[in-house]
Design a protein around this motif. Structure first.
Motif, PDB file in Angstrom:
ATOM      1  N   THR A  76       0.823  -1.221   0.000  1.00  0.00           N
ATOM      2  CA  THR A  76       0.000   0.000   0.000  1.00  0.00           C
ATOM      3  C   THR A  76       0.852   1.264   0.000  1.00  0.00           C
ATOM      4  N   ALA A  77       2.125   1.153   0.348  1.00  0.00           N
ATOM      5  CA  ALA A  77       3.020   2.320   0.326  1.00  0.00           C
ATOM      6  C   ALA A  77       4.447   1.827   0.211  1.00  0.00           C
ATOM      7  N   SER A  78       5.301   2.583  -0.515  1.00  0.00           N
ATOM      8  CA  SER A  78       6.702   2.203  -0.687  1.00  0.00           C
ATOM      9  C   SER A  78       7.514   3.462  -0.909  1.00  0.00           C
ATOM     10  N   GLU A  79       8.484   3.736  -0.027  1.00  0.00           N
ATOM     11  CA  GLU A  79       9.311   4.944  -0.184  1.00  0.00           C
ATOM     12  C   GLU A  79      10.706   4.714   0.377  1.00  0.00           C
ATOM     13  N   VAL A  80      11.653   5.478  -0.160  1.00  0.00           N
ATOM     14  CA  VAL A  80      13.028   5.463   0.327  1.00  0.00           C
ATOM     15  C   VAL A  80      13.215   6.631   1.267  1.00  0.00           C
ATOM     16  N   GLN A  81      13.621   6.392   2.491  1.00  0.00           N
ATOM     17  CA  GLN A  81      13.932   7.447   3.454  1.00  0.00           C
ATOM     18  C   GLN A  81      15.443   7.586   3.576  1.00  0.00           C
ATOM     19  N   LEU A  82      15.921   8.797   3.730  1.00  0.00           N
ATOM     20  CA  LEU A  82      17.367   9.034   3.826  1.00  0.00           C
ATOM     21  C   LEU A  82      17.832   9.248   5.256  1.00  0.00           C
ATOM     22  N   ARG A  83      16.908   9.506   6.171  1.00  0.00           N
ATOM     23  CA  ARG A  83      17.276   9.753   7.564  1.00  0.00           C
ATOM     24  C   ARG A  83      16.456   8.851   8.476  1.00  0.00           C
ATOM     25  N   PRO A  84      17.063   8.368   9.556  1.00  0.00           N
ATOM     26  CA  PRO A  84      18.447   8.603  10.028  1.00  0.00           C
ATOM     27  C   PRO A  84      19.501   7.917   9.161  1.00  0.00           C
ATOM     28  N   ARG A  85      19.098   6.934   8.333  1.00  0.00           N
ATOM     29  CA  ARG A  85      20.002   6.341   7.356  1.00  0.00           C
ATOM     30  C   ARG A  85      19.154   5.900   6.175  1.00  0.00           C
ATOM     31  N   ARG A  86      19.810   5.677   5.047  1.00  0.00           N
ATOM     32  CA  ARG A  86      19.080   5.313   3.832  1.00  0.00           C
ATOM     33  C   ARG A  86      18.410   3.951   4.005  1.00  0.00           C
ATOM     34  N   GLN A  87      17.111   3.890   3.778  1.00  0.00           N
ATOM     35  CA  GLN A  87      16.365   2.662   3.948  1.00  0.00           C
ATOM     36  C   GLN A  87      15.100   2.686   3.107  1.00  0.00           C
ATOM     37  N   ARG A 102      11.071  -3.298   6.380  1.00  0.00           N
ATOM     38  CA  ARG A 102      12.172  -2.332   6.417  1.00  0.00           C
ATOM     39  C   ARG A 102      13.423  -2.979   5.824  1.00  0.00           C
ATOM     40  N   PHE A 103      14.046  -2.284   4.843  1.00  0.00           N
ATOM     41  CA  PHE A 103      15.250  -2.793   4.178  1.00  0.00           C
ATOM     42  C   PHE A 103      16.349  -1.731   4.246  1.00  0.00           C
ATOM     43  N   PHE A 104      17.503  -2.096   4.811  1.00  0.00           N
ATOM     44  CA  PHE A 104      18.649  -1.174   4.830  1.00  0.00           C
ATOM     45  C   PHE A 104      19.565  -1.425   3.642  1.00  0.00           C
ATOM     46  N   SER A 105      19.400  -2.579   3.007  1.00  0.00           N
ATOM     47  CA  SER A 105      20.172  -2.907   1.810  1.00  0.00           C
ATOM     48  C   SER A 105      19.184  -3.319   0.735  1.00  0.00           C
ATOM     49  N   PHE A 106      19.176  -2.617  -0.395  1.00  0.00           N
ATOM     50  CA  PHE A 106      18.188  -2.921  -1.436  1.00  0.00           C
ATOM     51  C   PHE A 106      18.701  -2.409  -2.778  1.00  0.00           C
ATOM     52  N   TYR A 107      18.077  -2.905  -3.842  1.00  0.00           N
ATOM     53  CA  TYR A 107      18.454  -2.560  -5.215  1.00  0.00           C
ATOM     54  C   TYR A 107      17.224  -2.042  -5.966  1.00  0.00           C
ATOM     55  N   PRO A 108      17.434  -1.386  -7.100  1.00  0.00           N
ATOM     56  CA  PRO A 108      16.290  -0.902  -7.887  1.00  0.00           C
ATOM     57  C   PRO A 108      15.302  -2.018  -8.238  1.00  0.00           C
ATOM     58  N   SER A 109      15.840  -3.251  -8.466  1.00  0.00           N
ATOM     59  CA  SER A 109      14.937  -4.363  -8.795  1.00  0.00           C
ATOM     60  C   SER A 109      14.010  -4.684  -7.628  1.00  0.00           C
ATOM     61  N   HIS A 110      14.520  -4.490  -6.395  1.00  0.00           N
ATOM     62  CA  HIS A 110      13.672  -4.710  -5.219  1.00  0.00           C
ATOM     63  C   HIS A 110      12.539  -3.681  -5.202  1.00  0.00           C
ATOM     64  N   GLN A 111      12.895  -2.419  -5.444  1.00  0.00           N
ATOM     65  CA  GLN A 111      11.877  -1.368  -5.443  1.00  0.00           C
ATOM     66  C   GLN A 111      10.801  -1.635  -6.497  1.00  0.00           C
ATOM     67  N   LYS A 112      11.221  -2.196  -7.634  1.00  0.00           N
ATOM     68  CA  LYS A 112      10.270  -2.485  -8.709  1.00  0.00           C
ATOM     69  C   LYS A 112       9.281  -3.565  -8.277  1.00  0.00           C
ATOM     70  N   THR A 113       9.810  -4.629  -7.636  1.00  0.00           N
ATOM     71  CA  THR A 113       8.938  -5.716  -7.169  1.00  0.00           C
ATOM     72  C   THR A 113       8.040  -5.238  -6.034  1.00  0.00           C
ATOM     73  N   LEU A 114       8.548  -4.318  -5.206  1.00  0.00           N
ATOM     74  CA  LEU A 114       7.810  -3.848  -4.033  1.00  0.00           C
ATOM     75  C   LEU A 114       6.994  -2.593  -4.327  1.00  0.00           C
ATOM     76  N   ALA A 115       6.594  -2.417  -5.563  1.00  0.00           N
ATOM     77  CA  ALA A 115       5.816  -1.229  -5.955  1.00  0.00           C
ATOM     78  C   ALA A 115       4.402  -1.312  -5.386  1.00  0.00           C
ATOM     79  N   VAL A 116       3.789  -0.142  -5.194  1.00  0.00           N
ATOM     80  CA  VAL A 116       2.419  -0.069  -4.676  1.00  0.00           C
ATOM     81  C   VAL A 116       1.485  -0.866  -5.581  1.00  0.00           C
ATOM     82  N   GLY A 117       0.621  -1.673  -4.939  1.00  0.00           N
ATOM     83  CA  GLY A 117      -0.337  -2.487  -5.675  1.00  0.00           C
ATOM     84  C   GLY A 117       0.124  -3.918  -5.903  1.00  0.00           C
TER      85      GLY A 117
END
Length: 718
Positions: A76-87, A102-117
């Motif tokens: 339902t929601a997916s975003e990259v936060q930069l603080r307090p550390r990139r996650q 919560r992922f502290f290590s991730f790749y663009p392919s992860h973000q694509k799979t974890l897209a909203v919907g």
């Protein structure tokens, strides 16, 4: 569930292992080779470390805090936060609740799979938090497809070998490998039975057991897989123990077909007594009944034309050396040569001094000598000794690993005696055997050990050897009192040392390291030597460690042996063989760092005279003032018993057979699945069945050993 369903391969995994990459093996295939997974049977026997349950979906509302679950939910929601550390923060929901990933290590392919919907199948540990439920770095993939019918295996692996590849490789191997039964008809192992489709009890076949252990059904009690008590595990352990027993028995039978010199005592033409009788006549003590019995067992072996392979066990100070000397006499009396090999120069020198004292005068009358071979000899002395060995003038050759070097050529070696045999590797023992092979014969082998071997180990790892035990100590040996003292009371111990030296006694102080180590906060021998020299004015305090030049070591030992030196600070180089009857106190610093058999060996350096003797185990505690549980068990065992066999039994319980024996010094464990502490009933079955199989079903026996041991059976031939 019907048995057939229980052992079916998972449909999704029924593919062969990926093909090799062009131009040679792929990274994954090289990793497989590194793990020794080269044959289909190797992969089939590569069993999971643990399992993951992906057979069910848990509603979020039913997931308990700290539970490992698999959920099916929509992003339902997916975003990259930069603080307090990139996650990467991902919110997911199912029909019963929501959860944050919560992922502290991730790749663009992860973000694509974890897209909203996206509809996902997610597996991870649920944790409650201030902002609600969370999963940290869960495994995820797009939802869809049937749920697996079996638990997902997690295998031991290495870099470059991902779990999905390894799983496919194992399943491919299971479809190809020949797992047909190699047990003779009616030779069922004593393992728990299972119920088959028609409700009758029967055993797992090997194929069924392996398929089940790679892909167990979710209704299995995981505890039975973890403690290896499940019937499928029992089947594997029984077959493994049978392979080991077959290999040992084969080795024994092959050796019985070889030839060896027949060594019988003979009366000389001039009527002189045989050499071993002359030796007994000049010894300043009488042999114990146990020494006589063991001597007769060895003499009977040497009189046969097949190579003796006998293990001589005896507790510290039981008198193994004189038994070895009597065996050497039988070889030399028959006109042959004998070699005595020890793991350290100090121990070899102790043996050499005894043999010179006992045998040199007797051999000199026959124009023969005792030779000495060690690594640090000067060229001139070594050349002279090599000539004596090659000519046969040296009837007895005492030394270290130098005895088996290529340039050492015996004229006619008939008996090889190896002291502290567990300290030598398989290749070294084989090299000693080959010293006579050019004459189409094998030397007799007598292996000695002051580390007693528990019965179950002797039945399994040494089933190819005959075992003799010296089970009594010579009269006059005083029991050693063992005391556990915290190192905070070291000053009291030093005061006790002063009193002992003043009374004319001598003291060992053993340290575990030579130099300071940043990794281990241990006092070292050099610093301890300085401290004791300062604390004991007027007392000669010596220092001995393995890095000292040979001449310096000899000089220090000579001063201590003669009684001029009151205290000897040493590393474990004095563990075996050193015999100073006047030494009555042994202090072992950082005793919690030593192994149990090593502590027992060190303790055996005192109590060799008539004076009451003591061993002080100085232990260091951690910050909380405690000693680790395993170390505590070792120290408790030392304080409770002086019996080497009881010490060995407890050592086996604490360390397991692999460490206890160094896997018979082959560098490779011969038992991967069976546990000698719990599987004695299976060992008894295998031990009884092995000779029957070799006699009546030799083809099955050959197939069974090849399946389970491959080339490892060669390790047992030394």
């Amino acid at each position: 569930m019907p048995l057939a369903a229980k052992v079916a391969l998972p449909i999704a995994a029924r593919t062969a292992a990926p093909a090799a990459a062009k131009g040679g093996a792929s990274v994954a295939q090289k990793a497989l080779q590194k793990l020794g997974l080269q044959r289909d049977i190797d992969l089939a026997l590569h069993l999971p470390l643990r399992y993951e349950d992906e057979t069910r979906i848990t509603p979020l509302a039913n997931a308990r805090d700290g539970q490992m679950v698999q959920i099916e939910a929509t992003v339902t929601a997916s975003e990259v936060q930069l603080r307090p550390r990139r996650q990467l923060l991902v919110r997911v929901e199912d029909d019963t609740g929501s959860c944050e990933l919560r992922f502290f290590s991730f790749y663009p392919s992860h973000q694509k799979t974890l897209a909203v919907g996206a509809r996902l199948r997610i597996r991870g540990e649920v944790k409650g938090g201030f902002w609600g439920r969370q999963m940290l770095h869960p495994a995820f993939r797009l939802a869809g497809g049937e749920l697996p019918a079996a638990l997902t295996p997690v295998y031991p692996t290495t870099a470059g070998l991902p779990q999905p590849y390894l799983r496919r490789a194992v399943v491919g191997a299971l479809t190809r490998v020949d797992l047909s039964d190699t047990l003779p008809p009616g030779a069922e192992p004593p393992v728990t039975r299972i119920y088959s489709q028609n409700g009758l009890q029967r055993l797992f076949s090997l194929r069924e057991a392996l398929i089940f252990l790679h892909h167990p059904t979710p209704d299995v009690a995981l505890s039975t897989l973890e403690d290896h008590s499940h019937p499928a595990w029992q089947r594997l352990k029984a077959e493994e123990l049978l392979a080991q027993q077959l290999s040992q028995q084969q080795s024994r039978r092959e050796r019985d077909r070889l030839r060896a010199p027949v060594l019988r005592p003979a009366r000389a033409d001039d009527g002189a007594l045989p050499l071993h009788e002359q030796l007994m006549a000049v010894l300043p003590f009488d042999l114990t009944a146990a020494q006589r019995r063991v001597g007769e067992e060895i003499a009977a072996d040497l009189a046969r034309p097949v190579p003796m392979h006998r293990l001589l066990q005896g507790d510290v100070g039981s008198g193994k050396t004189v038994v070895a000397a009597l065996a050497a006499c039988l070889a030399m009396d028959a006109g042959w040569q004998c070699a005595l090999m020890a793991p350290t120069e100090i121990l070899a020198e102790q043996h050499f001094a005894k043999m010179i004292g006992w045998l040199e005068p007797l051999l000199a009358a026959r124009g023969r000598r005792v030779a000495w071979l060690v690594g640090g000899q000067k060229k001139k002395e070594r050349t002279a000794m090599l000539a004596l060995v090659a000519s046969g003038e040296a009837a007895l050759v005492v030394g270290t690993h130098a005895v088996i070097q290529e340039q050492v050529q015996f004229k006619n070696l008939a008996l090889a005696i190896i002291d502290e045999q567990h300290r030598f590797g398989v290749a070294q023992r084989l090299a000693l055997r080959q010293k006579l092979s050019h004459q189409g014969m094998e030397p007799h082998m007598l292996m000695m050990s002051a580390t007693p071997i528990p019965r179950t180990l002797a039945m399994s790892y040494y089933a190819d050897l005959d075992v003799s035990v010296i089970d009594e100590l010579p009269p006059g040996r005083t029991p050693i009192v063992t005391k556990l003292i915290a190192d905070s009371r070291k000053d009291e111990v030093i005061a006790r040392i002063g009193a002992q030296v003043a009374a004319g006694r001598q003291v060992y102080w053993v340290c575990p390291l030579i130099e300071e180590s940043e990794a281990l906060d241990l006092s070292n021998a050099t610093a301890t030597h300085a401290d004791l020299s300062e604390a004991l004015p007027g007392v000669m305090v010596g220092l001995l460690h393995s890095r000292m030049p040979t001449a310096e070591k000899k000089a220090v030992m000579a001063l201590f042996t003669s009684g001029q030196m009151g205290v000897l600070v040493s590393t474990t180089v004095i563990e075996v063989g050193v015999d100073v009857p006047n030494a009555s106190l042994m202090v072992i610093e950082h005793a919690e760092r030593f192994g149990l058999s090593q502590l027992h060996q060190l303790r055996g350096r005192v109590g060799r005279g008539a004076a009451a003797s003591a061993c002080v185990l100085l232990y260091a505690t951690n910050d909380s003032g405690r000693v680790g549980e395993t170390a505590k068990e070792r120290l408790r065992a030392m304080a409770e018993t002086n019996d080497g066999f009881e010490i060995a039994r407890r050592d086996l319980e604490i360390r397991g057979p692999g460490e206890f024996l160094g896997a018979r010094q082959s560098g490779d464990a011969l038992l991967r699945f069976a546990d000698l502490a719990t599987d004695t009933h299976l060992l008894e079955w295998a031990r009884e069945l092995a000779p029957q199989m070799l006699d009546r079903y030799p083809d099955l026996a050959t197939r069974h050993v090849a399946r389970w041991l491959g080339g490892k059976s060669d390790y047992l031939k030394a």
